[in-house]
Structures are given as structure tokens and as C-alpha cells.
Design an enzyme around this catalytic site. Structure first.
Site, PDB file in Angstrom:
ATOM      1  N   LYS A   1       7.178 -46.388  -5.583  1.00 31.89           N
ATOM      2  CA  LYS A   1       8.756 -46.746  -6.911  1.00 31.89           C
ATOM      3  C   LYS A   1       8.467 -47.136  -7.610  1.00 31.89           C
ATOM      4  O   LYS A   1       8.988 -47.381  -8.800  1.00 31.89           O
ATOM      5  CB  LYS A   1       9.897 -46.903  -5.617  1.00 31.89           C
ATOM      6  CG  LYS A   1      10.302 -45.947  -4.611  1.00 31.89           C
ATOM      7  CD  LYS A   1      10.533 -44.696  -4.919  1.00 31.89           C
ATOM      8  CE  LYS A   1      11.066 -43.244  -3.998  1.00 31.89           C
ATOM      9  NZ  LYS A   1      11.330 -42.256  -4.992  1.00 31.89           N
TER      10      LYS A   1
ATOM     11  N   SER B   1      14.523 -46.405  -6.552  1.00 29.66           N
ATOM     12  CA  SER B   1      14.571 -47.250  -5.399  1.00 29.66           C
ATOM     13  C   SER B   1      15.299 -48.045  -6.160  1.00 29.66           C
ATOM     14  O   SER B   1      14.978 -48.650  -7.152  1.00 29.66           O
ATOM     15  CB  SER B   1      14.300 -46.795  -4.642  1.00 29.66           C
ATOM     16  OG  SER B   1      14.496 -47.948  -3.541  1.00 29.66           O
TER      17      SER B   1
ATOM     18  N   TYR C   1       5.507 -48.187   0.547  1.00 32.76           N
ATOM     19  CA  TYR C   1       6.946 -47.321  -0.163  1.00 32.76           C
ATOM     20  C   TYR C   1       7.199 -48.323  -1.271  1.00 32.76           C
ATOM     21  O   TYR C   1       7.237 -47.377  -2.365  1.00 32.76           O
ATOM     22  CB  TYR C   1       8.030 -47.847   1.000  1.00 32.76           C
ATOM     23  CG  TYR C   1       8.923 -46.796   0.137  1.00 32.76           C
ATOM     24  CD1 TYR C   1       9.245 -45.159   0.069  1.00 32.76           C
ATOM     25  CD2 TYR C   1      10.703 -47.534  -0.294  1.00 32.76           C
ATOM     26  CE1 TYR C   1      10.065 -44.639  -0.803  1.00 32.76           C
ATOM     27  CE2 TYR C   1      11.710 -46.692  -0.486  1.00 32.76           C
ATOM     28  CZ  TYR C   1      11.576 -45.404  -1.391  1.00 32.76           C
ATOM     29  OH  TYR C   1      12.441 -45.028  -1.604  1.00 32.76           O
TER      30      TYR C   1
ATOM     31  N   ASP D   1       5.058 -28.010  -1.002  1.00 30.76           N
ATOM     32  CA  ASP D   1       4.550 -29.408  -0.959  1.00 30.76           C
ATOM     33  C   ASP D   1       4.137 -29.539  -1.597  1.00 30.76           C
ATOM     34  O   ASP D   1       3.128 -29.330  -2.924  1.00 30.76           O
ATOM     35  CB  ASP D   1       3.565 -28.886   0.269  1.00 30.76           C
ATOM     36  CG  ASP D   1       2.910 -29.891   1.067  1.00 30.76           C
ATOM     37  OD1 ASP D   1       3.375 -30.818   0.189  1.00 30.76           O
ATOM     38  OD2 ASP D   1       2.180 -30.677   1.997  1.00 30.76           O
TER      39      ASP D   1
HETATM   40  P1  NDP Z   1      15.615 -37.422   3.109  1.00 25.27           P
HETATM   41  O1  NDP Z   1      14.357 -37.446   4.500  1.00 25.27           O
HETATM   42  O2  NDP Z   1      16.684 -36.714   4.105  1.00 25.27           O
HETATM   43  O3  NDP Z   1      14.854 -35.861   2.332  1.00 25.27           O
HETATM   44  C1  NDP Z   1      13.333 -36.112   1.716  1.00 25.27           C
HETATM   45  C2  NDP Z   1      13.396 -35.002   0.600  1.00 25.27           C
HETATM   46  O4  NDP Z   1      11.624 -34.870   0.513  1.00 25.27           O
HETATM   47  C3  NDP Z   1      13.551 -34.010   1.734  1.00 25.27           C
HETATM   48  O5  NDP Z   1      14.103 -32.640   1.368  1.00 25.27           O
HETATM   49  C4  NDP Z   1      11.597 -33.433   1.998  1.00 25.27           C
HETATM   50  O6  NDP Z   1      11.554 -31.800   2.025  1.00 25.27           O
HETATM   51  C5  NDP Z   1      11.476 -34.151   0.777  1.00 25.27           C
HETATM   52  N1  NDP Z   1       9.569 -33.915   0.590  1.00 25.27           N
HETATM   53  C6  NDP Z   1       8.758 -34.856   1.425  1.00 25.27           C
HETATM   54  N2  NDP Z   1       7.536 -34.548   1.565  1.00 25.27           N
HETATM   55  C7  NDP Z   1       7.593 -33.574   1.112  1.00 25.27           C
HETATM   56  C8  NDP Z   1       6.683 -32.670   0.102  1.00 25.27           C
HETATM   57  N3  NDP Z   1       5.332 -33.671   0.829  1.00 25.27           N
HETATM   58  N4  NDP Z   1       6.950 -31.683  -0.553  1.00 25.27           N
HETATM   59  C9  NDP Z   1       7.885 -31.465  -0.909  1.00 25.27           C
HETATM   60  N5  NDP Z   1       9.383 -31.639  -0.361  1.00 25.27           N
HETATM   61  C10 NDP Z   1       9.014 -33.136   0.066  1.00 25.27           C
HETATM   62  O7  NDP Z   1      15.299 -38.596   2.289  1.00 25.27           O
HETATM   63  P2  NDP Z   1      15.579 -39.008   0.729  1.00 25.27           P
HETATM   64  O8  NDP Z   1      17.103 -38.257   1.021  1.00 25.27           O
HETATM   65  O9  NDP Z   1      16.937 -40.431   1.412  1.00 25.27           O
HETATM   66  O10 NDP Z   1      14.648 -39.001   0.267  1.00 25.27           O
HETATM   67  C11 NDP Z   1      14.834 -38.894  -1.940  1.00 25.27           C
HETATM   68  C12 NDP Z   1      14.962 -39.489  -2.257  1.00 25.27           C
HETATM   69  O11 NDP Z   1      15.796 -40.312  -2.454  1.00 25.27           O
HETATM   70  C13 NDP Z   1      13.207 -40.368  -2.016  1.00 25.27           C
HETATM   71  O12 NDP Z   1      12.569 -40.136  -2.894  1.00 25.27           O
HETATM   72  C14 NDP Z   1      12.942 -41.078  -1.483  1.00 25.27           C
HETATM   73  O13 NDP Z   1      12.552 -42.577  -1.576  1.00 25.27           O
HETATM   74  C15 NDP Z   1      15.027 -41.538  -2.185  1.00 25.27           C
HETATM   75  N6  NDP Z   1      15.639 -42.960  -2.078  1.00 25.27           N
HETATM   76  C16 NDP Z   1      16.524 -43.480  -0.890  1.00 25.27           C
HETATM   77  C17 NDP Z   1      17.153 -44.379  -0.286  1.00 25.27           C
HETATM   78  C18 NDP Z   1      17.979 -44.262   0.865  1.00 25.27           C
HETATM   79  O14 NDP Z   1      18.154 -45.135   1.023  1.00 25.27           O
HETATM   80  N7  NDP Z   1      17.706 -43.208   1.686  1.00 25.27           N
HETATM   81  C19 NDP Z   1      16.818 -45.097  -0.701  1.00 25.27           C
HETATM   82  C20 NDP Z   1      16.561 -45.030  -3.061  1.00 25.27           C
HETATM   83  C21 NDP Z   1      15.563 -43.573  -3.024  1.00 25.27           C
HETATM   84  P3  NDP Z   1      10.763 -31.644   3.663  1.00 25.27           P
HETATM   85  O15 NDP Z   1      10.766 -32.410   4.321  1.00 25.27           O
HETATM   86  O16 NDP Z   1      11.340 -30.011   3.894  1.00 25.27           O
HETATM   87  O17 NDP Z   1       9.772 -30.654   2.249  1.00 25.27           O
END
Ligand code: NDP
Length: 251
Positions: free
Chosen positions: A162, A143, A158, A63
């Protein structure tokens, strides 16, 4: 990517979306990848599907809002995998909480995950790289909302998290430059990507999220993974500072 074969990559948030796509691309390219996320079982599922690929995938339940868990993860990597060559700071969340009457705990969760988690993982990766004299590469999944605020109301605080990533990318590069370090720092800023980010954490109900998605064009997670691979593949003297990637049609 030949020089990366066998090297160690750490990917935060490897369990879904963009982080999972980056993880797959890195394992396919022959790296030893350590995926960190709370849903370790999702990374283990990925590892099963990648068992015939040239690289290897390890998973650690982490986490990123808990400093000790990040430190323990990097200790485990040091003792069981080897020197870290690249860190992809990808873990991130969106929480439905605005500024004028929002929730302190959701603001805190947003900044603990998107900002402090990134800072702590970066510090631990750099400690590992510097101890092993590795000229590595830190990549932040930022982002477009790290550069301008979104008009969509549910993004709330958010973009502020970023914007911090944008500033921290520059800060890190300056600190490393002033230490004559050859470690690279790259920020990759995607537009909208088709993932479950709007659902994970219950920001939006499925209906609202689907309606939102139907109005827009999207990148796929693999498109962002391609940008990461491009940044990594640059020769040692070339550093991509900022890479913005949007779907065609998005302004
Ligand atoms: P998802 O929700 O699919 O993935 C988010 C990931 O972050 C998961 O693997 C989750 O793992 C992990 N995560 C979240 N909180 C925690 C935590 N406390 N500890 C460890 N891991 C954590 O979203 P995206 O793939 O879309 O997002 C990935 C990145 O891309 C982010 O930083 C997001 O801001 C960025 N982004 C996304 C965009 C979009 O349109 N989707 C656009 C631009 C940037 P788990 O829950 O298993 O811990």
C-alpha cells in the site's frame, strides 16, 4: 453525480466487500459499471439485485495478476460498452507472510495483486481515456497502511504494497500533469472496514479474525463507497488528492 449518468466505470474487485459496495453505489447513481474479479458469479448476483436501478452492471471474470486478462477485459469494454470514464482500482489482498521467514510466492501474490494489477489496469484505462479524449478519474483504494505500518502482526508485507500505491498515486498525477492532462487521480485510504479480507485467502482462521474484529470499531464498505462518490462528484477543476477515512475512535 448528474454528469456521471450513463458514463462507464470499471471497478476491480467488484465481487465482495468495498468493491461490491462501490459498484452498487455507482449503478444506483446511473453509471454503466463493469465489475472485474475472479468470482464473476458474485458480480452477476449483484447485477440481478440491481436490475431495477438506473445504471447497468456488466461482469468480466478477470484475475488482476494476469496481464492478458486485464488487457482482454479493457478490449471487451472498448468493443461492447464504450469509453471508460473512471477506474476504481480496488482489488486487493492480505496474505499471512512476514518478511523474516516468509514465502516468496505469497509476497509475489501480494505485490502482483495490490501493485502490478493496479498499474496494468491504470495503463489500460488511461489508454482508453486518452484515445477517446475523456478527462476521466482514476481512484485507488489505498489504506491507512499506505501511510504507516500496522502494529497487528498478521498484516506483514501488506503495508509495503500500500505504500507503493501511495507513491504510484503521486507518480501518476505528476506524469499526467506534465502531459497537461485533465485526468484526475485520487487515493482513498480507509481505516479498518468490515469485510472478509482477513479470511479471503486464509490469512486468519475464523476464530482469530472474529477476536480481532471484536476489539475494534469498523467502517462499513458503504462508507468507503460514499468517499468514492464524493471524490467523483467534485467539479471538473477540483481534484481530491488523498482522502483518509476512519471510524470514530480510531486514532
Ligand atoms: P475483500 O476480500 O472483501 O475484497 C477483495 C476484492 O478484491 C474481491 O472482490 C476480490 O475478488 C478482489 N481480488 C483479490 N484478488 C484478485 C485478483 N487476483 N484478481 C481480481 N480481483 C481480485 O476485501 P476488501 O473489500 O476489504 O478490500 C478491497 C480493497 O480495500 C483492497 O485493496 C484492500 O487492501 C482495501 N482496504 C481494505 C480495508 C479493510 O479493512 N477491509 C482497509 C483499507 C483498505 P475475487 O476474489 O472474486 O477475485
Amino acid at each position: 453525480m448528474e454528469r456521471w449518468v450513463g458514463k462507464v466505470a470499471v471497478v476491480t474487485g467488484a465481487s465482495s466487500g468495498i468493491g461490491a459496495a462501490i459498484t452498487v453505489a455507482l449503478v444506483q447513481a446511473g453509471l454503466q459499471v463493469v465489475g472485474l474479479a475472479r468470482r464473476k458469479h458474485k458480480i452477476d448476483e449483484l447485477a440481478k439485485n440491481l436490475s431495477d436501478k438506473p445504471g447497468k452492471l456488466y461482469s468480466i471474470a478477470t484475475d488482476v495478476t494476469k496481464e492478458t486478462e486485464i488487457i482482454d477485459a479493457f478490449d471487451w469494454i472498448k468493443n461492447n460498452v464504450g469509453p471508460v470514464h473512471t477506474l476504481i482500482n480496488n482489488a486487493g489482498i492480505i496474505r499471512g507472510t512476514n518478511l523474516i521467514d516468509g514465502s516468496t510466492s505469497l509476497w509475489k501474490e501480494t505485490f502482483d495483486t495490490n501493485v502490478l494489477g493496479l498499474c496494468i489496469a491504470t495503463r489500460e484505462a488511461l489508454t482508453n481515456m486518452r484515445a477517446n479524449k475523456v478527462d476521466g478519474h482514476i481512484i485507488h483504494i489505498n489504506s491507512i497502511f499506505g501511510h504507516h505500518c500496522s502494529k497487528a502482526k498478521f498484516f506483514n508485507v501488506y503495508p509495503a504494497s500500500k505504500y507503493a500505491v501511495t507513491a504510484l498515486t503521486e507518480t501518476l498525477r505528476r506524469e499526467l500533469n506534465s502531459n497537461n492532462s485533465k485526468i484526475k487521480v485520487t487515493s482513498i485510504s480507509p481505516g479498518l472496514v468490515k469485510t472478509d479480507i482477513g479470511l479471503n485467502g486464509g490469512v486468519l482462521d475464523l476464530k482469530t479474525w472474529k477476536e480481532f474484529l471484536s476489539t475494534l470499531t469498523f467502517l462499513n464498505p458503504e462508507d468507503v463507497a460514499g468517499a468514492v462518490m464524493y471524490a467523483l462528484a467534485t467539479p471538473p477543476h477540483v481534484q481530491i488528492h488523498e482522502l483518509t477515512i476512519k471510524p470514530v475512535g480510531e486514532r
